[in-house]
Scaffold this motif. Structure first.
Motif, PDB file in Angstrom:
ATOM      1  N   TRP A  26       7.052  -1.534  -7.582  1.00 57.90           N
ATOM      2  CA  TRP A  26       7.870  -2.719  -7.837  1.00 57.90           C
ATOM      3  C   TRP A  26       8.937  -2.423  -8.889  1.00 57.90           C
ATOM      4  O   TRP A  26      10.049  -2.959  -8.811  1.00 57.90           O
ATOM      5  CB  TRP A  26       7.006  -3.909  -8.270  1.00 57.90           C
ATOM      6  CG  TRP A  26       6.431  -3.796  -9.655  1.00 57.90           C
ATOM      7  CD1 TRP A  26       5.212  -3.296 -10.004  1.00 57.90           C
ATOM      8  CD2 TRP A  26       7.077  -4.168 -10.884  1.00 57.90           C
ATOM      9  NE1 TRP A  26       5.047  -3.334 -11.365  1.00 57.90           N
ATOM     10  CE2 TRP A  26       6.175  -3.867 -11.941  1.00 57.90           C
ATOM     11  CE3 TRP A  26       8.311  -4.712 -11.212  1.00 57.90           C
ATOM     12  CZ2 TRP A  26       6.481  -4.099 -13.271  1.00 57.90           C
ATOM     13  CZ3 TRP A  26       8.622  -4.949 -12.539  1.00 57.90           C
ATOM     14  CH2 TRP A  26       7.706  -4.640 -13.554  1.00 57.90           C
ATOM     15  N   MET A  29      12.076  -1.043  -7.322  1.00 57.60           N
ATOM     16  CA  MET A  29      12.814  -2.130  -6.654  1.00 57.60           C
ATOM     17  C   MET A  29      13.528  -3.004  -7.669  1.00 57.60           C
ATOM     18  O   MET A  29      14.688  -3.366  -7.483  1.00 57.60           O
ATOM     19  CB  MET A  29      11.851  -3.006  -5.832  1.00 57.60           C
ATOM     20  CG  MET A  29      11.387  -2.392  -4.544  1.00 57.60           C
ATOM     21  SD  MET A  29      12.716  -2.000  -3.409  1.00 57.60           S
ATOM     22  CE  MET A  29      13.428  -3.592  -3.129  1.00 57.60           C
ATOM     23  N   TYR A  30      12.835  -3.338  -8.726  1.00 58.57           N
ATOM     24  CA  TYR A  30      13.405  -4.218  -9.738  1.00 58.57           C
ATOM     25  C   TYR A  30      14.628  -3.585 -10.402  1.00 58.57           C
ATOM     26  O   TYR A  30      15.699  -4.179 -10.443  1.00 58.57           O
ATOM     27  CB  TYR A  30      12.327  -4.563 -10.770  1.00 58.57           C
ATOM     28  CG  TYR A  30      12.817  -5.437 -11.891  1.00 58.57           C
ATOM     29  CD1 TYR A  30      13.135  -6.775 -11.662  1.00 58.57           C
ATOM     30  CD2 TYR A  30      12.963  -4.935 -13.177  1.00 58.57           C
ATOM     31  CE1 TYR A  30      13.588  -7.592 -12.690  1.00 58.57           C
ATOM     32  CE2 TYR A  30      13.413  -5.748 -14.211  1.00 58.57           C
ATOM     33  CZ  TYR A  30      13.727  -7.069 -13.964  1.00 58.57           C
ATOM     34  OH  TYR A  30      14.186  -7.872 -14.978  1.00 58.57           O
ATOM     35  N   GLY A  33      17.648  -3.009  -8.299  1.00 58.73           N
ATOM     36  CA  GLY A  33      18.245  -4.287  -7.936  1.00 58.73           C
ATOM     37  C   GLY A  33      19.414  -4.684  -8.829  1.00 58.73           C
ATOM     38  O   GLY A  33      20.193  -5.569  -8.478  1.00 58.73           O
ATOM     39  N   SER A  39      23.263  -2.603  -3.160  1.00 58.70           N
ATOM     40  CA  SER A  39      23.033  -3.746  -2.272  1.00 58.70           C
ATOM     41  C   SER A  39      24.128  -3.844  -1.218  1.00 58.70           C
ATOM     42  O   SER A  39      23.849  -4.116  -0.051  1.00 58.70           O
ATOM     43  CB  SER A  39      22.994  -5.047  -3.069  1.00 58.70           C
ATOM     44  OG  SER A  39      21.900  -5.054  -3.944  1.00 58.70           O
ATOM     45  N   ASP A  47      22.663  -9.293  -3.449  1.00 63.97           N
ATOM     46  CA  ASP A  47      21.382  -9.983  -3.594  1.00 63.97           C
ATOM     47  C   ASP A  47      21.423 -10.913  -4.801  1.00 63.97           C
ATOM     48  O   ASP A  47      22.226 -10.720  -5.720  1.00 63.97           O
ATOM     49  CB  ASP A  47      20.254  -8.954  -3.789  1.00 63.97           C
ATOM     50  CG  ASP A  47      20.037  -8.092  -2.559  1.00 63.97           C
ATOM     51  OD1 ASP A  47      20.121  -8.626  -1.437  1.00 63.97           O
ATOM     52  OD2 ASP A  47      19.781  -6.884  -2.727  1.00 63.97           O
ATOM     53  N   PRO A  50      17.657  -9.778  -9.516  1.00 62.98           N
ATOM     54  CA  PRO A  50      16.277  -9.336  -9.291  1.00 62.98           C
ATOM     55  C   PRO A  50      15.293 -10.036 -10.221  1.00 62.98           C
ATOM     56  O   PRO A  50      15.639 -10.384 -11.349  1.00 62.98           O
ATOM     57  CB  PRO A  50      16.325  -7.836  -9.571  1.00 62.98           C
ATOM     58  CG  PRO A  50      17.587  -7.578 -10.299  1.00 62.98           C
ATOM     59  CD  PRO A  50      18.506  -8.721 -10.043  1.00 62.98           C
ATOM     60  N   THR A  51      14.095 -10.221  -9.713  1.00 61.78           N
ATOM     61  CA  THR A  51      13.025 -10.790 -10.531  1.00 61.78           C
ATOM     62  C   THR A  51      11.813  -9.874 -10.457  1.00 61.78           C
ATOM     63  O   THR A  51      11.591  -9.202  -9.439  1.00 61.78           O
ATOM     64  CB  THR A  51      12.611 -12.196 -10.046  1.00 61.78           C
ATOM     65  OG1 THR A  51      12.059 -12.083  -8.721  1.00 61.78           O
ATOM     66  CG2 THR A  51      13.790 -13.164 -10.044  1.00 61.78           C
ATOM     67  N   ALA A  55      10.081  -8.467  -6.930  1.00 59.84           N
ATOM     68  CA  ALA A  55       9.852  -7.036  -6.701  1.00 59.84           C
ATOM     69  C   ALA A  55       8.374  -6.756  -6.475  1.00 59.84           C
ATOM     70  O   ALA A  55       8.007  -5.953  -5.613  1.00 59.84           O
ATOM     71  CB  ALA A  55      10.383  -6.229  -7.883  1.00 59.84           C
ATOM     72  N   TYR A  58       7.413  -8.080  -2.919  1.00 56.05           N
ATOM     73  CA  TYR A  58       7.882  -7.150  -1.884  1.00 56.05           C
ATOM     74  C   TYR A  58       6.965  -5.927  -1.814  1.00 56.05           C
ATOM     75  O   TYR A  58       6.528  -5.526  -0.735  1.00 56.05           O
ATOM     76  CB  TYR A  58       9.318  -6.725  -2.170  1.00 56.05           C
ATOM     77  CG  TYR A  58       9.814  -5.635  -1.249  1.00 56.05           C
ATOM     78  CD1 TYR A  58      10.327  -5.940   0.010  1.00 56.05           C
ATOM     79  CD2 TYR A  58       9.737  -4.293  -1.613  1.00 56.05           C
ATOM     80  CE1 TYR A  58      10.757  -4.942   0.874  1.00 56.05           C
ATOM     81  CE2 TYR A  58      10.161  -3.290  -0.763  1.00 56.05           C
ATOM     82  CZ  TYR A  58      10.678  -3.622   0.483  1.00 56.05           C
ATOM     83  OH  TYR A  58      11.094  -2.620   1.326  1.00 56.05           O
TER      84      TYR A  58
END
Length: 191
Positions: A26, A29-30, A33, A39, A47, A50-51, A55, A58
């Motif tokens: 995660w 991803m975070y 982001g 993106s 997007d 991000p949070t 993340a 997902y």
């Protein structure tokens, strides 16, 4: 735990190794982001911010090669275990033998061959293990690095969708690529 020997491992080559996505990924991803250019290149959109919870959600959903709507997510690592990207195997149609591959490499690792190497692994998987017939891809017309990578892998340009993608206040061309099993086999036999 015993040391893993990768000498005869399908999911790696001389530059990268694909592994299942882990819930702990995660963070990748975070943090990626926050790179809006990624993106735009990967998803053709901006997007929302991000949070951590997004993340984590997902990563939990796609961990351990869990298939989601025909998509399987892998982490891309260097052979030293550095997480450099994400790659997705996408079944378009099992019936027709078509698939796609989505890839996202963190900015600091782009241009080092990691994306091309990871693509080679999933192309081999799609064609040689899953009996797929064609891999299709689209690329923003100004994404020269991705266009170059697809051509290097043997994809042929099949067309241009003029002004098909709206980003950052204007329309952009989308280049369509395709790679059939015959062209793939021809390409790998030449090397």
């Amino acid at each position: 735990m015993e040391e893993i020997i990768y000498d005869n491992y399908f999911w790696q080559n001389d530059l990268v190794r694909l592994r299942s996505w882990h819930e702990e990924d995660w963070e990748w991803m975070y943090y990626t982001g926050f790179d809006s250019s990624l993106s735009r290149l990967a998803g053709y959109k901006i997007d929302f911010p991000p949070t951590v919870s997004g993340a984590k959600e997902y990563s939990k959903k796609v961990e351990n090669c869990a298939e989601q709507n025909g998509n399987t997510v892998f982490a891309i690592e260097t052979l030293d275990g550095v997480h450099v990207g994400r790659i997705i195997f996408c079944i378009d149609s099992e019936r027709h033998g078509t698939f796609g591959i989505g890839i996202r490499i963190a900015a600091e690792y782009q241009g080092k061959g990691y994306g091309t190497s990871a693509m080679k692994i999933l192309l081999r998987y799609g064609f040689m293990e899953r009996r797929m017939h064609k891999c299709s891809s689209t690329v923003l017309g100004w994404n020269e690095a991705s266009i170059k990578m697809h051509k290097k892998l043997g994809y042929e340009q099949e067309g241009i969708l003029k002004e098909n993608i709206y980003l950052n206040g204007s329309y952009h061309d989308e280049v369509c690529f395709g790679l059939t099993i015959d062209k793939y086999l021809e390409n790998i036999s030449e090397k």
